[in-house]
Design an enzyme around this catalytic site. Sequence first.
Site, short mmCIF file in Angstrom:
data_model
loop_
_atom_site.label_atom_id
_atom_site.label_comp_id
_atom_site.label_asym_id
_atom_site.label_seq_id
_atom_site.Cartn_x
_atom_site.Cartn_y
_atom_site.Cartn_z
N ASN A 128 0.88 -1.11 -0.20
CA ASN A 128 -0.04 0.20 -0.05
C ASN A 128 0.91 1.10 0.09
OD1 ASN A 128 -1.71 2.07 0.70
ND2 ASN A 128 -2.41 1.39 2.55
N LYS A 165 -0.08 4.22 -0.16
CA LYS A 165 -0.88 5.55 0.38
C LYS A 165 -0.36 6.74 -0.63
CE LYS A 165 0.16 3.32 4.85
NZ LYS A 165 -0.11 3.50 6.27
N HIS A 181 -9.32 0.80 4.86
CA HIS A 181 -8.38 1.00 5.38
C HIS A 181 -8.41 2.03 6.63
CE1 HIS A 181 -4.11 2.17 6.62
NE2 HIS A 181 -3.75 1.33 5.66
N GLU A 229 -7.08 4.56 7.72
CA GLU A 229 -6.96 5.47 7.58
C GLU A 229 -7.95 6.43 6.91
OE1 GLU A 229 -2.83 5.47 5.65
OE2 GLU A 229 -2.18 4.85 7.57
N GLU A 237 -5.44 -5.65 10.45
CA GLU A 237 -4.45 -4.30 10.80
C GLU A 237 -4.71 -3.51 11.85
OE1 GLU A 237 -2.35 -3.07 6.81
OE2 GLU A 237 -4.07 -1.80 7.09
N GLY A 243 2.19 2.04 10.54
CA GLY A 243 3.03 3.20 10.54
C GLY A 243 3.59 3.71 11.55
N SER A 257 3.30 -2.40 10.36
CA SER A 257 4.73 -2.38 10.51
C SER A 257 5.57 -3.47 10.18
CB SER A 257 5.24 -1.73 11.70
OG SER A 257 4.48 -0.53 12.27
C1 PEP Z 1 -0.73 0.02 5.90
O1 PEP Z 1 -1.01 1.12 5.37
O2 PEP Z 1 -1.71 -0.82 5.62
C2 PEP Z 1 0.47 -0.43 6.61
C3 PEP Z 1 0.28 -1.61 7.12
O3 PEP Z 1 1.40 0.33 6.85
P1 PEP Z 1 2.86 0.11 7.53
O4 PEP Z 1 3.28 -1.16 7.23
O5 PEP Z 1 3.50 1.23 7.05
O6 PEP Z 1 2.61 0.03 9.02
#
Ligand code: PEP
Length: 248
Positions: free
Chosen positions: A8, A10, A92, A94, A162, A168, A207
């Site tokens: 992803n 973003k 997601h 976000e 997630e 992040g 992460s």
């Molecule tokens: C994501 O944006 O779905 C995500 C898991 O980000 P990160 O791996 O940077 O934590």
Amino acid sequence: MRKLVAGNWKMNGTRAALDDLRAIAAAHPSPQVDLLICPPATLLAAASSATEGTPLYIGGQDCHAAPSGAHTGDISAPMLADCGATAVILGHSERRENHHETNGLVRDKALAAFDAGLTAIICIGETLAQREAGDTLDVIRDQLDGSLPDTATAANSVIAYEPVWAIGTGKVASLDQIGEVHDFIRENITARFGDAASGLRLLYGGSVKPGNAAEIFGVSNVDGALVGGASLKEVDFSPIIKALEGTI
Ligand code: PEP
């Protein structure tokens, strides 16, 4: 079931980032797992062209629930498919947070994705406050019940767990925490969809990095990963792909 590593990007990447995409595709000419990158919408068409003939699939990061209409700034599922996308990330955290997306809206978007022939990657996960209150599994159940359409199948849907507090932040859920939620999701969808649920892929996201991917992929019912930051560069993404291939 073929496992999946999805990236992803973003709101990162201009046309120069197509070189990173080409590098990822070139490093994995015959992967033993499915590979997907979801770049920003501005790069979708160019990304599809850049990866044509390679096993790297391209996906969107969101879509509108309607196929077309007066929705300034939005992008529909048929438009994503027209750009060469085969999948779309939906719900997601976000988007749930920044755009107040509800479970019902995520479900409607997933139905739109199915109609356009896209695989819906439906994201669910608890906040830190919800985890600390002991509500994690209730939140996950509500999100599954509300976001995952009754017509979901292993072919048209992927679920990404997630934990919001791990996205992040560099904080990774413990292997026990990941295993508990992934087992719970598998039980939930098996109760709802029967044996067909055994083929539905469950991704962990939050992460994931080269240094922790292998141990995460060893957890039960983890069928791959949704990767944010570490999907931007081949040097970070490739070891994660290899770690998943190492489980086969
Ligand atoms: C994501 O944006 O779905 C995500 C898991 O980000 P990160 O791996 O940077 O934590």
